[in-house]
Enzyme design. Sequence first.
Site, PDB file in Angstrom:
ATOM      1  N   LYS A  10     -95.097  11.669 -25.855  1.00 53.06           N
ATOM      2  CA  LYS A  10     -96.201  10.856 -26.381  1.00 53.06           C
ATOM      3  C   LYS A  10     -96.677  11.458 -27.702  1.00 53.06           C
ATOM      4  O   LYS A  10     -97.263  12.530 -27.725  1.00 53.06           O
ATOM      5  CB  LYS A  10     -97.371  10.828 -25.398  1.00 53.06           C
ATOM      6  CG  LYS A  10     -98.490   9.940 -25.903  1.00 53.06           C
ATOM      7  CD  LYS A  10     -99.854  10.521 -25.586  1.00 53.06           C
ATOM      8  CE  LYS A  10    -100.984   9.816 -26.293  1.00 53.06           C
ATOM      9  NZ  LYS A  10    -100.897   9.737 -27.744  1.00 53.06           N
ATOM     10  N   GLY A  35    -102.497  20.737 -28.649  1.00 51.56           N
ATOM     11  CA  GLY A  35    -103.690  20.004 -29.068  1.00 51.56           C
ATOM     12  C   GLY A  35    -104.930  20.848 -28.864  1.00 51.56           C
ATOM     13  O   GLY A  35    -104.876  22.084 -28.891  1.00 51.56           O
ATOM     14  N   SER A  36    -106.021  20.176 -28.612  1.00 49.34           N
ATOM     15  CA  SER A  36    -107.300  20.889 -28.545  1.00 49.34           C
ATOM     16  C   SER A  36    -107.440  21.656 -27.229  1.00 49.34           C
ATOM     17  O   SER A  36    -106.859  21.278 -26.206  1.00 49.34           O
ATOM     18  CB  SER A  36    -108.458  19.886 -28.674  1.00 49.34           C
ATOM     19  OG  SER A  36    -108.392  18.961 -27.619  1.00 49.34           O
ATOM     20  N   THR A  37    -108.239  22.706 -27.263  1.00 50.70           N
ATOM     21  CA  THR A  37    -108.441  23.518 -26.056  1.00 50.70           C
ATOM     22  C   THR A  37    -109.113  22.680 -24.964  1.00 50.70           C
ATOM     23  O   THR A  37    -108.794  22.815 -23.790  1.00 50.70           O
ATOM     24  CB  THR A  37    -109.268  24.777 -26.404  1.00 50.70           C
ATOM     25  OG1 THR A  37    -108.476  25.561 -27.307  1.00 50.70           O
ATOM     26  CG2 THR A  37    -109.584  25.611 -25.186  1.00 50.70           C
ATOM     27  N   GLU A  38    -110.010  21.784 -25.372  1.00 51.34           N
ATOM     28  CA  GLU A  38    -110.704  20.975 -24.357  1.00 51.34           C
ATOM     29  C   GLU A  38    -109.734  20.099 -23.575  1.00 51.34           C
ATOM     30  O   GLU A  38    -109.773  20.037 -22.342  1.00 51.34           O
ATOM     31  CB  GLU A  38    -111.787  20.100 -25.020  1.00 51.34           C
ATOM     32  CG  GLU A  38    -113.113  20.789 -25.137  1.00 51.34           C
ATOM     33  CD  GLU A  38    -113.386  21.776 -24.000  1.00 51.34           C
ATOM     34  OE1 GLU A  38    -113.417  21.333 -22.852  1.00 51.34           O
ATOM     35  OE2 GLU A  38    -113.532  22.995 -24.238  1.00 51.34           O
ATOM     36  N   GLY A  94    -106.516  20.588 -23.367  1.00 53.26           N
ATOM     37  CA  GLY A  94    -105.653  21.520 -22.626  1.00 53.26           C
ATOM     38  C   GLY A  94    -106.290  21.914 -21.302  1.00 53.26           C
ATOM     39  O   GLY A  94    -105.627  21.969 -20.259  1.00 53.26           O
ATOM     40  N   GLU A 135    -100.307  24.841 -25.947  1.00 50.76           N
ATOM     41  CA  GLU A 135    -100.499  25.497 -27.241  1.00 50.76           C
ATOM     42  C   GLU A 135    -101.761  24.873 -27.815  1.00 50.76           C
ATOM     43  O   GLU A 135    -101.777  23.690 -28.148  1.00 50.76           O
ATOM     44  CB  GLU A 135     -99.272  25.247 -28.119  1.00 50.76           C
ATOM     45  CG  GLU A 135     -99.162  26.236 -29.249  1.00 50.76           C
ATOM     46  CD  GLU A 135     -99.756  25.701 -30.524  1.00 50.76           C
ATOM     47  OE1 GLU A 135    -100.945  26.005 -30.753  1.00 50.76           O
ATOM     48  OE2 GLU A 135     -99.068  25.003 -31.261  1.00 50.76           O
ATOM     49  N   GLU A 149    -113.427  26.051 -34.002  1.00 48.57           N
ATOM     50  CA  GLU A 149    -112.293  25.616 -34.812  1.00 48.57           C
ATOM     51  C   GLU A 149    -112.712  24.382 -35.603  1.00 48.57           C
ATOM     52  O   GLU A 149    -112.993  23.327 -35.020  1.00 48.57           O
ATOM     53  CB  GLU A 149    -111.125  25.270 -33.883  1.00 48.57           C
ATOM     54  CG  GLU A 149    -109.879  24.852 -34.617  1.00 48.57           C
ATOM     55  CD  GLU A 149    -108.718  24.537 -33.680  1.00 48.57           C
ATOM     56  OE1 GLU A 149    -108.948  23.885 -32.659  1.00 48.57           O
ATOM     57  OE2 GLU A 149    -107.583  24.942 -33.986  1.00 48.57           O
TER      58      GLU A 149
HETATM   59  P1  NDP Z   1    -106.381  16.176 -28.834  1.00 48.28           P
HETATM   60  O1  NDP Z   1    -106.210  17.444 -28.138  1.00 48.28           O
HETATM   61  O2  NDP Z   1    -107.361  15.197 -28.319  1.00 48.28           O
HETATM   62  O3  NDP Z   1    -104.991  15.391 -28.925  1.00 48.28           O
HETATM   63  C1  NDP Z   1    -103.714  15.991 -28.877  1.00 48.28           C
HETATM   64  C2  NDP Z   1    -102.746  15.071 -28.132  1.00 48.28           C
HETATM   65  O4  NDP Z   1    -103.161  14.929 -26.777  1.00 48.28           O
HETATM   66  C3  NDP Z   1    -102.693  13.642 -28.667  1.00 48.28           C
HETATM   67  O5  NDP Z   1    -101.403  13.133 -28.477  1.00 48.28           O
HETATM   68  C4  NDP Z   1    -103.684  12.934 -27.786  1.00 48.28           C
HETATM   69  O6  NDP Z   1    -103.467  11.544 -27.745  1.00 48.28           O
HETATM   70  C5  NDP Z   1    -103.390  13.571 -26.447  1.00 48.28           C
HETATM   71  N1  NDP Z   1    -104.487  13.545 -25.489  1.00 48.28           N
HETATM   72  C6  NDP Z   1    -105.826  13.518 -25.726  1.00 48.28           C
HETATM   73  N2  NDP Z   1    -106.517  13.512 -24.572  1.00 48.28           N
HETATM   74  C7  NDP Z   1    -105.613  13.551 -23.577  1.00 48.28           C
HETATM   75  C8  NDP Z   1    -105.703  13.579 -22.155  1.00 48.28           C
HETATM   76  N3  NDP Z   1    -106.879  13.593 -21.548  1.00 48.28           N
HETATM   77  N4  NDP Z   1    -104.570  13.603 -21.438  1.00 48.28           N
HETATM   78  C9  NDP Z   1    -103.373  13.615 -22.050  1.00 48.28           C
HETATM   79  N5  NDP Z   1    -103.224  13.578 -23.391  1.00 48.28           N
HETATM   80  C10 NDP Z   1    -104.320  13.555 -24.153  1.00 48.28           C
HETATM   81  O7  NDP Z   1    -106.702  16.463 -30.315  1.00 48.28           O
HETATM   82  P2  NDP Z   1    -107.464  15.506 -31.327  1.00 48.28           P
HETATM   83  O8  NDP Z   1    -106.451  14.723 -32.005  1.00 48.28           O
HETATM   84  O9  NDP Z   1    -108.550  14.694 -30.695  1.00 48.28           O
HETATM   85  O10 NDP Z   1    -108.154  16.556 -32.239  1.00 48.28           O
HETATM   86  C11 NDP Z   1    -109.405  17.134 -31.854  1.00 48.28           C
HETATM   87  C12 NDP Z   1    -109.450  18.592 -32.192  1.00 48.28           C
HETATM   88  O11 NDP Z   1    -108.400  19.263 -31.521  1.00 48.28           O
HETATM   89  C13 NDP Z   1    -109.208  18.914 -33.636  1.00 48.28           C
HETATM   90  O12 NDP Z   1    -110.361  18.796 -34.382  1.00 48.28           O
HETATM   91  C14 NDP Z   1    -108.710  20.311 -33.550  1.00 48.28           C
HETATM   92  O13 NDP Z   1    -109.810  21.177 -33.466  1.00 48.28           O
HETATM   93  C15 NDP Z   1    -107.938  20.337 -32.270  1.00 48.28           C
HETATM   94  N6  NDP Z   1    -106.491  20.177 -32.457  1.00 48.28           N
HETATM   95  C16 NDP Z   1    -105.717  21.265 -32.325  1.00 48.28           C
HETATM   96  C17 NDP Z   1    -104.368  21.160 -32.534  1.00 48.28           C
HETATM   97  C18 NDP Z   1    -103.474  22.323 -32.406  1.00 48.28           C
HETATM   98  O14 NDP Z   1    -102.371  22.275 -32.937  1.00 48.28           O
HETATM   99  N7  NDP Z   1    -103.846  23.347 -31.708  1.00 48.28           N
HETATM  100  C19 NDP Z   1    -103.747  19.912 -32.931  1.00 48.28           C
HETATM  101  C20 NDP Z   1    -104.647  18.805 -32.982  1.00 48.28           C
HETATM  102  C21 NDP Z   1    -105.972  18.971 -32.771  1.00 48.28           C
HETATM  103  P3  NDP Z   1    -104.224  10.594 -28.811  1.00 48.28           P
HETATM  104  O15 NDP Z   1    -103.721  10.974 -30.150  1.00 48.28           O
HETATM  105  O16 NDP Z   1    -103.795   9.235 -28.390  1.00 48.28           O
HETATM  106  O17 NDP Z   1    -105.698  10.820 -28.665  1.00 48.28           O
END
Ligand code: NDP
Length: 821
Positions: free
Chosen positions: A191, A244-247, A249, A266, A397
């Site tokens: 995804k 993605g985000s820690t929350e 995760g 990660e 962050e």
């Molecule tokens: P998210 O963690 O929300 O998104 C990352 C991925 O997870 C996207 O594909 C998202 O889908 C998907 N996702 C979101 N919620 C869920 C869930 N409950 N279950 C399964 N998959 C999910 O990051 P954001 O894009 O909202 O960014 C928010 C913050 O996260 C940023 O400001 C940054 O601080 C941090 N971040 C960190 C990253 C890293 O590399 N460590 C990368 C990106 C963000 P969708 O795109 O459809 O929402």
Amino acid sequence: MNVMEIFETMEYGPAPEAAAPGLTWIQERSPFSLFINNQWIKPASGQYIDSINPATGKQLAKVAAANSADVDAAVAAARVAFETWGKTPGHIRARYMYAIARHIQKHSRLLAVLESLDNGKPIRETRDIDIPLVARHFYYHAGWAQLMESELPGYQPIGIVGQIIPWNFPLLMLAWKIAPALAMGNTVVLKPARYTSLTALKFAEIVQEIGLPPGVVNVLTGEASQVGEALVRHPDVNKIAFTGSTEVGRSIRRATAGSGKKLSLELGGKSPFIVFDDADLDSVVEGVVDAIWFNQGQVCCAGSRLLVQENIADRLIEKLRVRMEHLRIGDPLDKAVDIGAIVSPGQLKEIQRLVNQGVEEGAVMWQPSWVCPTEGYFFPPTLFTNVSPATTIAQVEIFGPVLVSMTFRTPAEAVELANNTRYGLAASVWSENINLALDVAPKLKAGTIWINCTNLFDATSGFGGYRESGFGREGGKEGLYEYVRPKWESYETLPEGLPIAIDSIASDGSKSSSSQDEEAEGAVRDRAFVSSNGYAQTLPAIDRTPKMFIGGKQVRPDGGYSRDVYDPHGHLIGQVGEGNRKDIRNAVEAAHKASGWAVGTTHNRAQILYYIAENLSVREDEFVRRIVQQTGCTYADAAAEVQASISRLFSYAAWTDKFEGVVHRPPLRGAVLAMPEAIGVIGIACPSEYPLLGFISLIAPAIAMGNTIVVIPSQQLPLSATDCYQVLETSDLPGGVVNIVTGERDMLSQVLAAHDDVDAMWYFGPAEGCKRVELASAGNMKRTCVNYGHLRNWMDVVQGESEEFLREATQVKNIWIPYGE
Ligand code: NDP
């Protein structure tokens, strides 16, 4: 005008990359369908979402919004494909992966343009960094597909992998996830992030082009709530890999708890960029540009906290301001642009909110004098000085082009400031004194350390975090273990009514007969109670009260309660302390105080493990009788258990100075040291069965690798572990390295799993307990190692003593050291 003057006053002209090939490709396909089983399928919902160009705010394309019905279809396709792909010889998988790498190179410019259009990042980065690294990742992992059979002989693929990636490096994160998964024989449902699906869809075309078997890779675009969550919860998915985000995760950790799904996360970071006063400041300035203004600062490992030695801070800040004034922001497709667009209006708003908060909290903000383009989502490079380490902008962050700077005086203070974060993804250290840099690097709690460089990545060198930056590695050999499981691993569930599993699993795997048991019991009774002068039978035994073992001392349980221990016939055979929260807290504190254990020599740790084995061997007879007394097993089986425990101590003593790192050779002048480091404090809940071997098999690898531990012995059969106090006390083991708290396993495990100062939790017990441990661990995202209630034969060397435990006891730190004048 001389050359110098021309150089200083010269302006850049526009150097645009043509958007047309990318836009044409999009127009010919939009609205995009889903990619399932190598076919383009319309979404079940009939819905589409917009993909926006962040540099203009205008719609680029419409992409399908998948829902749970599409997830079911993709997982089913991946399951069918796995039946074949999982058995496809490594060489054939390698050929497919080689073809993918080749095709990425063939389409490299189109991919770079699409990435810039969709994400807003400068073409200079997509063309020179993202796409070449994507190809490299597939080449590198084609090699692992080829070598899997010889290099990972005891392992098999996991099955279906659900992969969820973010928008900041859309195609690169896809490569980091898909390449190792396919190399190890798994099939994938991916995804992409909702903002940035286009290069994943182009990748799907490449999959078709090279003729990868249908169902091996499936791509589902859409919303997190519809696709991501359905994938995470899908019962037929065997692993989730997430960036993605820690929350999010944390929510995925909770959603998968107890499901048996393997998980790698990660997550975010707030990485320090440490500058000592002997650093080359001109290089440092360019380093800062790469650390925080690369990809608009939307980088999980961005060097977002500048820590500068006080005596050079003013000079460095001044140089930085001059450099910032010259940074160029604008059209991402302009090859002379340094900073592109922020991915979305929501992200832009969030950056602005945090910057405002920084100003309100009293930090001094500085931005260049030029203005950003008004069309699209742009944010200027921003520098904060006068930042206090506890403020929001120093801790949270921001995920934007915002740098906060602080000062330090001594190397020790630098390390303390650097580690003052809940994250631990990366750090940069700048100094011309390599002794200082290499002294500081191991003290930083982060998965990657760059010395005099920053944001370097390569497929050879694993990437991943410590602490709340997640767990698991991507890249390197260590990354492969995220996509395999041991061949022996069965999904047979532990029988109910343990503790006496040793009854059902004798050393040879056979069940002991009851006549054997009776014979053994008689023999043991004789040995235990008949003394030569005949007095022993008439004298009352001297009471032995095993207490807790905390900080190297035997201490009474805080609550003042004891727990009865019975033999298999229901006779009381002893009492142990009833541990509570306070005992666990004391034990964790003692374990932290003993952290010096990790920095001692491996030779010394090995010697102590051998010494424990020696002292156990001296008291072999006593330990054998104790096992028989608790379990009712045969004398021979108990003796085999003690011998296996001694052998296990020898094995881990041997591994102590042999489980070493490697030196990677990425394509750069320099080397990367991949060093396995102790995780810190590990909580361990022992299995019910094998009272001695279960205990030794878990504590030995943990302490061999330098961790300090808090152990909960078998709840029903704790006496073998408590008998070990004297063995540990007489073996030169420093106090606090091993702490033992007896009592109710599940209650004590919960306290350990939820404890923020415990870095990892191992639990071997029923499935329900595993689930609770995984749920509670989400608090500080500690690593967990649980058995999901599955049976493990601890007597078997492959199952009970594998390298797996050494990997669970360590985390790899990659230290990048470029060299040369
Ligand atoms: P998210 O963690 O929300 O998104 C990352 C991925 O997870 C996207 O594909 C998202 O889908 C998907 N996702 C979101 N919620 C869920 C869930 N409950 N279950 C399964 N998959 C999910 O990051 P954001 O894009 O909202 O960014 C928010 C913050 O996260 C940023 O400001 C940054 O601080 C941090 N971040 C960190 C990253 C890293 O590399 N460590 C990368 C990106 C963000 P969708 O795109 O459809 O929402």
